[in-house]
Design a protein around this motif. Sequence first.
Motif, PDB file in Angstrom:
ATOM      1  N   LEU A 233      27.515  11.082 -28.594  1.00 24.29           N
ATOM      2  CA  LEU A 233      27.516  10.610 -29.979  1.00 24.29           C
ATOM      3  C   LEU A 233      27.080   9.157 -30.052  1.00 24.29           C
ATOM      4  O   LEU A 233      26.217   8.791 -30.863  1.00 24.29           O
ATOM      5  N   VAL A 234      27.674   8.294 -29.228  1.00 24.61           N
ATOM      6  CA  VAL A 234      27.333   6.874 -29.258  1.00 24.61           C
ATOM      7  C   VAL A 234      25.882   6.663 -28.830  1.00 24.61           C
ATOM      8  O   VAL A 234      25.165   5.842 -29.416  1.00 24.61           O
ATOM      9  N   ARG A 235      25.443   7.395 -27.840  1.00 23.50           N
ATOM     10  CA  ARG A 235      24.042   7.271 -27.418  1.00 23.50           C
ATOM     11  C   ARG A 235      23.106   7.630 -28.563  1.00 23.50           C
ATOM     12  O   ARG A 235      22.122   6.927 -28.825  1.00 23.50           O
ATOM     13  N   ASP A 236      23.409   8.695 -29.279  1.00 22.43           N
ATOM     14  CA  ASP A 236      22.563   9.102 -30.400  1.00 22.43           C
ATOM     15  C   ASP A 236      22.586   8.064 -31.517  1.00 22.43           C
ATOM     16  O   ASP A 236      21.553   7.772 -32.135  1.00 22.43           O
TER      17      ASP A 236
ATOM     18  N   THR B 218      19.245   5.635 -32.880  1.00 18.52           N
ATOM     19  CA  THR B 218      18.857   5.430 -34.279  1.00 18.52           C
ATOM     20  C   THR B 218      18.763   3.951 -34.621  1.00 18.52           C
ATOM     21  O   THR B 218      17.832   3.512 -35.310  1.00 18.52           O
ATOM     22  N   ALA B 219      19.721   3.170 -34.125  1.00 18.40           N
ATOM     23  CA  ALA B 219      19.729   1.733 -34.407  1.00 18.40           C
ATOM     24  C   ALA B 219      18.470   1.066 -33.870  1.00 18.40           C
ATOM     25  O   ALA B 219      17.845   0.235 -34.550  1.00 18.40           O
ATOM     26  N   ILE B 220      18.076   1.417 -32.652  1.00 19.27           N
ATOM     27  CA  ILE B 220      16.890   0.806 -32.061  1.00 19.27           C
ATOM     28  C   ILE B 220      15.619   1.295 -32.747  1.00 19.27           C
ATOM     29  O   ILE B 220      14.672   0.526 -32.946  1.00 19.27           O
ATOM     30  N   SER B 221      15.587   2.554 -33.132  1.00 17.01           N
ATOM     31  CA  SER B 221      14.395   3.064 -33.819  1.00 17.01           C
ATOM     32  C   SER B 221      14.203   2.365 -35.164  1.00 17.01           C
ATOM     33  O   SER B 221      13.058   2.134 -35.586  1.00 17.01           O
ATOM     34  N   ASN B 222      15.300   2.006 -35.821  1.00 16.84           N
ATOM     35  CA  ASN B 222      15.194   1.283 -37.088  1.00 16.84           C
ATOM     36  C   ASN B 222      14.620  -0.113 -36.879  1.00 16.84           C
ATOM     37  O   ASN B 222      13.780  -0.580 -37.661  1.00 16.84           O
TER      38      ASN B 222
END
Length: 223
Positions: free
Chosen positions: A139-142, A146-150
Amino acid sequence: MAADTRAPTPKEGQKTSTRQQDPEGTKRNIIEVASQEFALNGLSGARIDEIAAKTRASKRMIYYYFGDKEGLYLSTLEHAYAQVRAGEAELDINGLSPIDGLRRLVEFTFEHHHAHEAFIRMVMIENIHHGEYLAKSSLVRDLNVTAISNIRSLYDRGVADGTFRQGLDPLEIHWQISALCFFNVSNRATFSKLFGRDFGDSEAQERLKNNTVEMVLRFVIKT
């Protein structure tokens, strides 16, 4: 002796009816209380008995929901990271210019960490454990993907329109933002004592936030 993880029967405490009516609310309550206990005492020092005493749940119900103390600890970490990412998702930085989007992201991170000191302490504790428990959480990895892709999307837009300089790593931009905002909480007490200035007062915090925004923007913006 292994913990009894069977669901408690109605005879096992006055809290049972509340749990049956709102199990998700009960789990949230457990996680909220456990987060404070883990942040204050660490994984080894926190006690399930103490957590149960401060919640709407019994000790057996905590084991039923989370398996053991380590399972509860991991759930609190996941909840803490989910809060950060949920807040970021509400910023709608894709609707802003690259500079304004990055500014808002840095401001949010600074303000969130300042308002959630327990999160910072839990991350410090998890670092003592060398990230052992976070490594178990998909969950945390996912969430962090998302945070880095943003940030990558924001950065790529800035490079494309000539605002941001080329050759930077979005993950390292995230690192620098996190480092500046994290230190503001993790080392504020010691810095204040060492140098005789209250870095926690509202004026100091506003200056530090503005400085953090300026440092990140100067690092990224093309000159």
